[in-house]
Design a protein around this motif. Structure first.
Motif, PDB file in Angstrom:
ATOM      1  N   GLN A  46       0.798  -1.211   0.000  1.00 36.70           N
ATOM      2  CA  GLN A  46       0.000   0.000   0.000  1.00 36.70           C
ATOM      3  C   GLN A  46       0.839   1.272   0.000  1.00 36.70           C
ATOM      4  O   GLN A  46       0.294   2.366  -0.047  1.00 36.70           O
ATOM      5  CB  GLN A  46      -0.984   0.004   1.176  1.00 36.70           C
ATOM      6  N   GLY A  54     -12.807  -1.818   4.065  1.00 35.99           N
ATOM      7  CA  GLY A  54     -12.037  -3.012   3.710  1.00 35.99           C
ATOM      8  C   GLY A  54     -10.704  -3.071   4.417  1.00 35.99           C
ATOM      9  O   GLY A  54     -10.332  -2.181   5.194  1.00 35.99           O
ATOM     10  N   ASP A  55      -9.948  -4.135   4.128  1.00 34.48           N
ATOM     11  CA  ASP A  55      -8.688  -4.369   4.823  1.00 34.48           C
ATOM     12  C   ASP A  55      -7.670  -4.971   3.848  1.00 34.48           C
ATOM     13  O   ASP A  55      -7.938  -5.071   2.649  1.00 34.48           O
ATOM     14  CB  ASP A  55      -8.931  -5.296   6.018  1.00 34.48           C
ATOM     15  N   ILE A  56      -6.516  -5.388   4.380  1.00 39.14           N
ATOM     16  CA  ILE A  56      -5.417  -5.872   3.534  1.00 39.14           C
ATOM     17  C   ILE A  56      -5.503  -7.396   3.393  1.00 39.14           C
ATOM     18  O   ILE A  56      -5.501  -8.116   4.384  1.00 39.14           O
ATOM     19  CB  ILE A  56      -4.062  -5.491   4.132  1.00 39.14           C
ATOM     20  N   THR A 116      -9.209  -7.461  -0.606  1.00 35.51           N
ATOM     21  CA  THR A 116      -9.123  -6.068  -1.058  1.00 35.51           C
ATOM     22  C   THR A 116      -9.615  -5.968  -2.496  1.00 35.51           C
ATOM     23  O   THR A 116     -10.098  -4.917  -2.938  1.00 35.51           O
ATOM     24  CB  THR A 116      -7.674  -5.560  -0.965  1.00 35.51           C
ATOM     25  N   LEU A 131     -16.002  -2.353  -1.738  1.00 42.86           N
ATOM     26  CA  LEU A 131     -15.219  -1.740  -0.664  1.00 42.86           C
ATOM     27  C   LEU A 131     -15.128  -0.235  -0.881  1.00 42.86           C
ATOM     28  O   LEU A 131     -14.861   0.221  -1.988  1.00 42.86           O
ATOM     29  CB  LEU A 131     -13.811  -2.341  -0.604  1.00 42.86           C
ATOM     30  N   CYS A 180      -9.788   1.366   2.344  1.00 44.49           N
ATOM     31  CA  CYS A 180      -8.744   0.390   2.669  1.00 44.49           C
ATOM     32  C   CYS A 180      -7.514   1.178   3.085  1.00 44.49           C
ATOM     33  O   CYS A 180      -6.992   1.958   2.284  1.00 44.49           O
ATOM     34  CB  CYS A 180      -8.416  -0.523   1.478  1.00 44.49           C
ATOM     35  N   SER A 219      -9.999  -1.850   8.974  1.00 43.51           N
ATOM     36  CA  SER A 219     -11.399  -1.842   8.537  1.00 43.51           C
ATOM     37  C   SER A 219     -12.334  -1.671   9.735  1.00 43.51           C
ATOM     38  O   SER A 219     -13.320  -0.932   9.672  1.00 43.51           O
ATOM     39  CB  SER A 219     -11.736  -3.144   7.804  1.00 43.51           C
TER      40      SER A 219
END
Length: 606
Positions: free
Chosen positions: A118, A391-393, A397, A407, A410, A416
């Motif tokens: 990211q 959302g998350d990793i 994703t 989503l 992120c 999240s």
């Protein structure tokens, strides 16, 4: 003289081999591309070579476990990717003051580009911030040799040492000359001492000690074989890490000569060696990826010693500060540096045979991925709510990709839950649904859930439990029931843990059962206070499909809902909708079809 044994190794495997040659006794880590194979290799050989290895629940825990072992004199290694160092930053900054007894090496792999991260964080900056020595390998051979040297250096200095490979060094392969395995290991005993307790008075004294260490490290680095100079005239190039290979190849292809200083220890700079180099050139170009870590130190050194040397690099815009370098980009940089402005593109085209551009491949969830069904079910169930999906990793994703578009945020691992909690404080009346995976829940998600329960945040958490850490290569975690070395382990029940966090509304659903998912979605968002839905199905990459589906073209009404709303790559739009051999038999498309035109068949019938 006996011929040294060689073995074809990936850079990450070479680091693992180096740790074994150094007599490592404890290995910890958290998976993250491009670092994961370092630990994976070490876990595979843990029993054979007799050391302890664990996948920890996050990078902070991994570093603290390794540090504890090093306090007692053990040689310990911890692995992570660059963003993982943010999670481990709290113990790291104080560990630099406390120091270690046994060698402690942090392998932190950077991802310029980035390919799977990211951000493009430069770990060398973190090393500078923590005032810890960092080694920057350019090849697998050097990565192996530096790992061995890093343990020795750590024990000599009483400090943790960072090894910072980048993606290309991590994943390229080379014949690596192996060294001998150790006959003995460090004897371990923790000796009680007030120096292990970092009270404020001690912290001040240790800060002075740490600053004094910088000069000692710089002197040591000046004589290390990873730094070397070759003088060929008054025009100089200083380069670090994998960029060294690009510079050498570009110079050879163009037939140019320049004095070259290879830096394998970018912080602290080996000042004696660099001063000697600067005294023999009139101008110097610094070529390194990401931040101007070496360049800044070279400029500072030249200024302090009043050296009349022009320094070029990132600060005058010659070397880019973003993305990966390669031979083409370095060739173009050298053309400008040598004064052939405007010729660099033509020259690169004449000298480098470029591969044809590859077709663009949009990332997408796998055919049959259970996460797709959950995203689809929640979107369908909450159409009238205007919800926010945080959302998350992880693989999930990719739920942001059309047509799911499932989503809305992120940020980083575990965020999240906390982002949804924050939104819920200022968007009362709106539904906030957080998605994260099982491994991420153990990593940092559980802390966010406890906070949400304690402060009564009205959010819904959806835990996508596919029974593995899928994105980084299917590493185990505490919810699986086996550990890093394949032995049975106490399985931590996610539902039980959620219940223990104080959540009263918990629903466990089959991710492939759309009606079950949609019913749970509606109930969960209507519940007052935090609610949790656990959607379970094994990662499709690990499951063995028994059936598949096909379209009954006579019944198909060509509404295209299956293609346009679900986005499964096994569904193809030709004259009619066709289900390809990618089908894994999850059956979600059959539940979406309003005409009942998608039917199950055995894999032999298609």
């Amino acid at each position: 003289m006996a011929v040294a044994e060689k073995m074809l190794l990936m850079g990450n495997e070479a680091i693992a081999r180096g740790a074994v040659e150094a007599g490592v006794q404890v290995v910890t880590g958290y998976p993250g591309t491009p670092s994961s194979e370092v630990f994976g290799t070490l876990a595979h050989f843990a029993k054979e070579y007799g050391y302890y290895a664990e996948w920890s629940v996050n990078e902070k825990v991994a570093l603290e476990v390794a540090a504890g072992a090093a306090y007692a004199g053990a040689r310990a290694l911890v692995t992570m990717k660059q963003v993982g160092l943010n999670v481990a930053a709290d113990p790291l900054m104080t560990l630099a003051y406390i120091g270690v007894k046994g060698g402690l090496v942090l392998v932190v792999a950077d991802d310029p580009g980035p390919h799977s991260s990211q951000n493009e964080q430069d770990t060398r900056k973190f090393a500078q911030f923590a005032k810890l020595p960092v080694l920057d390998p350019s090849t697998p051979q050097e990565a192996k040799d530096m790992t061995v040297a890093a343990f020795d250096l750590s024990e000599q200095l009483g400090l943790p040492v960072i090894l910072r490979p980048t993606t290309r060094t991590c994943h390229v392969c080379q014949d690596v000359t192996l060294g001998p395995l150790p006959a003995t290991r460090n004897e371990c005993r923790f000796d009680k001492n007030p120096g292990w307790v970092i009270l404020p008075g001690l912290a001040y004294k240790k800060h002075i000690w740490l600053n004094q260490k910088q000069k000692e490290i710089s002197r040591l680095f000046s004589s290390m074989p990873f730094n070397r100079a070759e003088i060929k005239g008054k025009t100089g190039i200083i380069t670090s890490g994998v960029s060294y290979n690009y510079v050498v190849e570009a110079l050879e292809m163009q037939g140019w000569e320049a004095s070259l200083l290879k830096i394998g220890t970018p912080y602290p700079l080996p000042e004696d060696l660099v001063l000697e180099f600067l005294s023999r050139v009139e101008r110097v170009l610094v070529v390194e990826e990401q931040e101007p870590v070496v360049e800044d130190q070279v400029i500072h050194l030249a200024w302090r010693h009043n050296l009349p040397v022009g320094v070029a690099g990132k600060h005058n815009g010659l070397v880019p500060r973003e993305g990966e370098l390669d031979v083409d980009r370095v060739t173009a940089i050298l053309y400008k540096y040598f004064g052939f402005v405007g010729m660099e593109q033509a020259a690169a085209g004449n000298t480098v045979r470029r591969a044809p551009d590859l077709p663009l491949r949009t990332p997408v969830l796998c055919a049959g991925c259970p996460h797709r069904a959950v995203f689809y079910g929640f979107k369908e169930a909450l159409k009238d709510y205007d919800p926010v999906f945080t959302g998350d990793i992880g693989c999930y994703t990719l739920g942001v990709i059309p047509p799911l578009n499932a989503l809305d945020t992120c940020l980083c691992m575990g965020a999240s839950v906390t982002i949804a909690s924050g939104l819920s404080r200022v968007e009362q009346g709106r539904k906030h649904v957080a998605f994260l995976g099982d491994s991420t829940f153990f990593h940092t998600g559980v802390a966010g859930l406890i906070n949400a329960v304690y402060n009564r945040a009205g959010i819904t958490l959806v835990i996508l439990d596919n029974g593995t850490t899928a994105m980084t290569g299917h590493q185990p975690h505490p919810g699986i029931g086996r550990n890093a070395t394949g032995d049975p382990a106490r399985r931590i029940d996610i539902a039980g843990l959620v219940r223990g966090c104080g959540v009263d509304y918990i629903r466990e659903v089959d991710a492939y059962n759309l009606q079950e998912v949609m019913q749970a979605a509606r109930e969960a968002v209507e519940y007052e206070g935090p609610s949790v839905v656990i959607a379970r199905r094994e990662c499709v990459a690990l499951a063995k499909p028994g059936v598949r589906y096909r379209v009954n073209t006579g019944a198909c009404i060509e509404c295209m809902l299956c293609v346009e709303n679900l986005g499964c790559p096994a569904l193809c739009r030709e004259e009619k909708v066709v289900i390809s051999e990618k089908c894994t038999g999850c059956g979600v498309c059959a539940q979406v079809c309003p005409a009942g035109a998608i039917e199950e068949v055995s894999r032999h019938e298609v």
